[in-house]
Motif scaffolding. Structure first.
Motif, PDB file in Angstrom:
ATOM      1  N   HIS A 188       0.847  -1.195   0.000  1.00  0.00           N
ATOM      2  CA  HIS A 188       0.000   0.000   0.000  1.00  0.00           C
ATOM      3  C   HIS A 188       0.883   1.245   0.000  1.00  0.00           C
ATOM      4  CE1 HIS A 188      -3.663  -2.251   1.035  1.00  0.00           C
ATOM      5  NE2 HIS A 188      -2.904  -2.946   1.869  1.00  0.00           N
ATOM      6  N   GLU A 229       0.014  -5.578   3.220  1.00  0.00           N
ATOM      7  CA  GLU A 229      -0.919  -6.648   3.564  1.00  0.00           C
ATOM      8  C   GLU A 229      -0.051  -7.904   3.677  1.00  0.00           C
ATOM      9  OE1 GLU A 229      -4.867  -7.696   4.379  1.00  0.00           O
ATOM     10  OE2 GLU A 229      -4.168  -5.738   3.734  1.00  0.00           O
ATOM     11  N   THR A 267      -3.061  -6.037   7.774  1.00  0.00           N
ATOM     12  CA  THR A 267      -2.466  -4.842   7.180  1.00  0.00           C
ATOM     13  C   THR A 267      -1.580  -4.202   8.245  1.00  0.00           C
ATOM     14  OG1 THR A 267      -4.375  -4.507   5.761  1.00  0.00           O
ATOM     15  CG2 THR A 267      -2.907  -2.628   6.081  1.00  0.00           C
TER      16      THR A 267
END
Length: 69
Positions: free
Chosen positions: A24, A31, A46
């Protein structure tokens, strides 16, 4: 990646190894899937970059029993 902090809800401790499934924000968070040595998924989480560290080339694998979560 290697966990740098405990995740009590999953029974995971610093040093446990997970597989990055998704990155991300260009590495701001990841993740990560954690699995047992027999291939069962422990959890998918996450995590922010500071909660992980890269695997070291000189690291030695180690087995431990996970606390029931």
């Amino acid at each position: 990646m290697v966990l740098a902090c405990p995740l009590p809800a999953l029974g995971l401790e610093p040093g446990d190894v997970g597989v990055v499934i998704h990155v991300h924000g260009q590495g701001a968070a990841y993740e990560v899937e954690f699995i047992s040595l027999d291939g069962r998924t422990i959890g998918l989480q996450t995590l922010e970059a500071h909660q992980l560290r890269p695997v070291s080339a000189s690291a030695v694998p180690h087995e431990r029993l996970r606390a029931a979560a």
